[in-house]
Scaffold this motif. Structure first.
Motif, PDB file in Angstrom:
ATOM      1  N   ASP A 280      61.351  -7.546  30.087  1.00 22.38           N
ATOM      2  CA  ASP A 280      62.176  -7.192  31.166  1.00 22.38           C
ATOM      3  C   ASP A 280      63.392  -6.552  30.650  1.00 22.38           C
ATOM      4  N   PRO A 281      63.716  -5.366  30.670  1.00 23.55           N
ATOM      5  CA  PRO A 281      64.942  -4.621  30.317  1.00 23.55           C
ATOM      6  C   PRO A 281      66.259  -5.355  30.884  1.00 23.55           C
ATOM      7  N   SER A 282      65.918  -5.514  32.199  1.00 20.91           N
ATOM      8  CA  SER A 282      67.047  -5.865  33.143  1.00 20.91           C
ATOM      9  C   SER A 282      67.569  -7.230  32.517  1.00 20.91           C
ATOM     10  N   LYS A 283      66.824  -8.083  32.215  1.00 24.35           N
ATOM     11  CA  LYS A 283      66.978  -9.579  31.557  1.00 24.35           C
ATOM     12  C   LYS A 283      67.639  -9.310  30.231  1.00 24.35           C
ATOM     13  N   LEU A 284      67.172  -8.653  29.341  1.00 23.86           N
ATOM     14  CA  LEU A 284      67.592  -8.564  27.932  1.00 23.86           C
ATOM     15  C   LEU A 284      68.871  -7.640  27.910  1.00 23.86           C
ATOM     16  N   SER A 285      68.922  -6.858  28.818  1.00 26.07           N
ATOM     17  CA  SER A 285      70.403  -6.573  29.111  1.00 26.07           C
ATOM     18  C   SER A 285      71.650  -7.146  29.289  1.00 26.07           C
ATOM     19  N   GLN A 286      71.301  -8.400  29.872  1.00 25.06           N
ATOM     20  CA  GLN A 286      72.616  -9.430  29.869  1.00 25.06           C
ATOM     21  C   GLN A 286      72.949  -9.912  28.550  1.00 25.06           C
ATOM     22  N   LEU A 287      72.255  -9.674  27.272  1.00 24.16           N
ATOM     23  CA  LEU A 287      72.703 -10.217  26.126  1.00 24.16           C
ATOM     24  C   LEU A 287      73.489  -9.258  25.342  1.00 24.16           C
ATOM     25  N   ASP A 288      73.585  -7.971  25.963  1.00 18.80           N
ATOM     26  CA  ASP A 288      74.522  -7.040  25.218  1.00 18.80           C
ATOM     27  C   ASP A 288      74.401  -6.907  23.821  1.00 18.80           C
ATOM     28  N   LEU A 289      72.964  -6.671  23.342  1.00 17.23           N
ATOM     29  CA  LEU A 289      72.513  -6.565  21.893  1.00 17.23           C
ATOM     30  C   LEU A 289      73.276  -5.682  21.171  1.00 17.23           C
ATOM     31  N   HIS A 290      73.233  -5.768  19.909  1.00 17.91           N
ATOM     32  CA  HIS A 290      73.736  -4.515  19.178  1.00 17.91           C
ATOM     33  C   HIS A 290      72.491  -4.391  18.225  1.00 17.91           C
ATOM     34  N   HIS A 291      72.003  -2.909  18.409  1.00 16.13           N
ATOM     35  CA  HIS A 291      70.964  -2.443  17.624  1.00 16.13           C
ATOM     36  C   HIS A 291      70.059  -3.454  17.212  1.00 16.13           C
ATOM     37  N   PRO A 292      69.307  -4.184  18.172  1.00 16.93           N
ATOM     38  CA  PRO A 292      68.767  -5.349  18.024  1.00 16.93           C
ATOM     39  C   PRO A 292      67.301  -5.085  17.122  1.00 16.93           C
ATOM     40  N   LEU A 293      66.940  -5.775  16.296  1.00 17.50           N
ATOM     41  CA  LEU A 293      65.650  -5.665  15.321  1.00 17.50           C
ATOM     42  C   LEU A 293      64.703  -6.825  16.030  1.00 17.50           C
ATOM     43  N   PHE A 294      63.575  -6.247  16.393  1.00 10.51           N
ATOM     44  CA  PHE A 294      62.412  -7.299  16.806  1.00 10.51           C
ATOM     45  C   PHE A 294      61.651  -7.582  15.969  1.00 10.51           C
ATOM     46  N   LEU A 295      61.346  -9.033  15.709  1.00 11.79           N
ATOM     47  CA  LEU A 295      60.721  -9.616  14.631  1.00 11.79           C
ATOM     48  C   LEU A 295      59.496 -10.342  15.476  1.00 11.79           C
ATOM     49  N   THR A 296      58.176 -10.204  15.270  1.00 12.43           N
ATOM     50  CA  THR A 296      57.139 -10.845  15.965  1.00 12.43           C
ATOM     51  C   THR A 296      56.195 -10.883  15.101  1.00 12.43           C
ATOM     52  N   THR A 297      54.805 -11.567  15.509  1.00  9.61           N
ATOM     53  CA  THR A 297      53.844 -11.872  15.160  1.00  9.61           C
ATOM     54  C   THR A 297      52.654 -10.969  15.417  1.00  9.61           C
ATOM     55  N   GLY A 298      52.448  -9.963  14.937  1.00  8.62           N
ATOM     56  CA  GLY A 298      51.430  -9.110  15.306  1.00  8.62           C
ATOM     57  C   GLY A 298      51.521  -8.353  16.440  1.00  8.62           C
ATOM     58  N   LYS A 299      50.688  -7.642  16.982  1.00  8.66           N
ATOM     59  CA  LYS A 299      50.896  -6.476  17.876  1.00  8.66           C
ATOM     60  C   LYS A 299      50.678  -7.178  19.440  1.00  8.66           C
ATOM     61  N   GLN A 300      50.022  -8.593  19.233  1.00  4.75           N
ATOM     62  CA  GLN A 300      49.780  -9.204  20.495  1.00  4.75           C
ATOM     63  C   GLN A 300      51.137  -9.909  20.840  1.00  4.75           C
ATOM     64  N   ARG A 301      51.385  -9.695  22.378  1.00  2.00           N
ATOM     65  CA  ARG A 301      52.623 -10.150  22.914  1.00  2.00           C
ATOM     66  C   ARG A 301      52.395 -11.531  22.773  1.00  2.00           C
ATOM     67  N   TYR A 302      51.397 -12.318  23.311  1.00  2.00           N
ATOM     68  CA  TYR A 302      51.306 -13.839  23.403  1.00  2.00           C
ATOM     69  C   TYR A 302      50.387 -14.191  22.359  1.00  2.00           C
ATOM     70  N   LYS A 303      50.791 -15.196  21.577  1.00  2.00           N
ATOM     71  CA  LYS A 303      50.031 -15.601  20.329  1.00  2.00           C
ATOM     72  C   LYS A 303      49.972 -16.932  20.354  1.00  2.00           C
ATOM     73  N   LEU A 304      48.822 -17.466  20.258  1.00  2.00           N
ATOM     74  CA  LEU A 304      48.780 -19.075  20.064  1.00  2.00           C
ATOM     75  C   LEU A 304      48.615 -19.366  18.483  1.00  2.00           C
ATOM     76  N   PRO A 305      48.902 -20.766  18.199  1.00  2.00           N
ATOM     77  CA  PRO A 305      49.245 -20.919  16.755  1.00  2.00           C
ATOM     78  C   PRO A 305      47.610 -20.810  16.177  1.00  2.00           C
ATOM     79  N   ASP A 306      47.586 -20.586  14.928  1.00  2.00           N
ATOM     80  CA  ASP A 306      46.625 -20.075  14.158  1.00  2.00           C
ATOM     81  C   ASP A 306      45.340 -21.253  14.092  1.00  2.00           C
ATOM     82  N   LYS A 307      45.826 -22.505  14.039  1.00  2.00           N
ATOM     83  CA  LYS A 307      44.656 -23.494  13.757  1.00  2.00           C
ATOM     84  C   LYS A 307      44.549 -24.325  14.995  1.00  2.00           C
TER      85      LYS A 307
END
Length: 516
Positions: A280-307
């Protein structure tokens, strides 16, 4: 239908459209991790680490490598993937390069139990490089906290300490503070000598929850107090990555402007983390992030543990407690967490299970109905193996790490995929295997499968509970229900006499089987 889709869709921020997939990285042995302080290497080995997980390696590159905190980091990684150490290790390493005693790193978390857990991680590594860690949480003595966080000036013999005249001489006794929002605000507003003016690093853990709840406006207050930047205490960036980093240099970066245009320098560096990071952009904007880099695991937004293995247990709603008892008996005393939809449901279920008699496992309740001291004692016993089963509300879902939890049981099915992810994430952590069982009626299966599809999980095999096991429990169950009613009425009466509102619990007595 199209209008509904448009209403429910949230436009992605540009920096979230090109995430870095940390799952492409492999674990990195400590011996090959570049720039790691030898003292921290020993501390990690004493904790049982011989290598770092992929998310930890990715964060290390962006903080100690060529990025070196040039950009704020947003980390969306499954539960149990090692996010706490991912931010703790580089922060401790960076702070250790400057021998100055002041509060330079702040980690904010939603609950006391989670804050205690994170502090343990920092405490395991920070002293190795001469750094001290403080804790500021609710339901504990603020006077004791102040004595740990603030250092009074040394005075010559015969001179009395005057708190009114010595305010400027008070100093921080810690380099790193792990805090809950409410108690943090208490110190900001009332504790003399407590200041964030030298703050270098701000970590917001369980970010989606932290942004969903105001918590006394802690975030705008912290950002306002640190807005003007530091006073030269920030560690400077490392420009080059040693060749020993090898293939890690190939991680993709988005093409954004480097540097700090329009920002004070040195600036407050931010790291935000969650297994279900909001988009949600309105929520994330509260953090006043500086050129944020988004680190994630795969293309799926929600991910369960592999095992993680997910199962459904089809049951008659009127006999749901019997299916749970039979399932616990089949699990043979393995460490297990049973989740309910509310603190009231957790209490009723715990009470009923104990009325059942000898289940050959030690069962305890863990919920917001209990005092913090009781919850801490229960959690300690669970960690040490003296308790095998916890009956819990969702107080346990966020970030809590208990070694050896083999099973999670959803007694009440979760209404949202985020809830399922955080519940299931109490098992199958750090590369271990685990199982999650969800008790469902036949008419709930289709909707629940649709919910799991959001985490790219279509498989939901049955776990059968023998009918003979259910039938053998019937006589005990009838008696147990009567005793449960008596117990709830007695508790309600006792609470009323002591002035405690217990109305919601007494209402739950009308129908034990419905826990919603």
């Amino acid at each position: 239908m199209e209008e509904l889709k448009k209403k429910n869709s949230v436009p992605l921020l540009p920096w979230m459209r090109s995430p870095v997939d940390v799952s492409l990285l492999e674990e990195c042995p400590l011996s090959l991790l570049p720039c790691l302080d030898p003292r921290l290497k020993v501390a990690l080995q004493n904790m049982g680490f011989s290598s770092l997980f992929s998310v930890q390696v990715a964060v290390w590159q962006e903080t100690i490598g060529p990025g070196s905190f040039e950009r704020d980091l947003c980390i969306n990684s499954p539960t149990g993937s090692g996010k706490t150490l991912a931010y703790a290790l580089p922060i401790v390493q960076k702070l250790s390069t400057r021998a100055v005693k002041c509060l330079r790193a702040l980690v904010v978390l939603p609950t006391r139990d989670l804050a205690l857990q994170v502090k343990e991680v920092f405490t395991a590594i920070a002293p190795a490089v001469g750094l001290s860690v403080g804790l500021a949480v609710g339901q504990s003595s603020i006077a004791d906290e102040i004595s740990e966080l603030i250092r009074r000036p040394k005075l010559e013999a015969g001179i009395c300490y005057d708190p009114e005249n010595s305010y400027q001489e008070l100093q921080s006794a810690v380099d790193i503070l792990v805090a809950t929002p409410g108690r943090l605000m208490d110190h900001i507003n009332n504790t003399k000598g407590f200041t964030l003016e030298n703050l270098c690093y701000l970590v917001v853990d369980e970010t989606d929850r932290m942004l969903r709840e105001a918590y006394q406006s802690w975030l705008p207050t912290v950002l306002q107090l640190t807005h003007s930047g530091g006073d030269g205490l920030f560690p400077q960036a490392n420009t080059f990555l040693p060749s020993t980093f090898g293939s890690l240099k190939t991680i993709k970066r988005c093409g954004v402007e480097r540097g700090f245009k329009g920002k004070p320098f040195p600036r407050l560096v931010k790291m935000v983390l969650s297994a279900t990071l909001t988009q949600d952009p309105s929520k994330l904007s509260q953090l006043d992030l500086h050129h944020p880099l988004f680190l994630t695991t795969g293309k799926q937004r929600y991910k369960l543990p592999d095992k993680l293995e997910s199962y459904k247990v089809i049951c008659d709603s009127k006999l749901k407690p019997l299916y749970l008892v039979a399932l616990l008996q089949n699990l043979g005393g393995e460490k297990c967490i049973v989740f309910t939809s509310s603190v009231e449901s957790a209490h009723r279920l715990f009470t009923l299970l104990n009325i059942f008699g000898d289940l050959k496992v030690k069962i305890k309740e863990y919920s917001g109905l209990q005092r913090q001291s009781v919850r801490s004692k229960t959690l300690k016993a669970f960690r040490e193996g003296n308790v095998q089963v916890l009956v819990s509300s969702d107080a346990m879902t966020r970030g809590m790490d208990v070694e050896g939890v083999r099973n999670v049981i959803n007694y009440d099915k979760p209404a949202y995929i985020k809830t399922y992810i955080h519940r299931a994430g109490r098992t199958a952590r750090a590369g271990q295997t685990g199982r999650c069982f969800t008790l469902l009626r036949n008419d709930e299966v289709k909707r629940f499968k649709k919910l799991l599809q959001k985490a790219d999980n279509d498989a939901l095999p049955d776990h059968s509970v023998p009918s003979s096991s259910i039938e053998s429990l019937h006589p005990v169950f009838t008696s147990a229900l009567e005793k449960l009613k008596e117990t709830i009425v007695s508790e309600a009466s006792r609470k009323r006499k002591t002035g405690f509102k217990f109305s919601r619990m007494s209402k739950g007595n009308r129908s034990y089987h419905s826990t919603k």
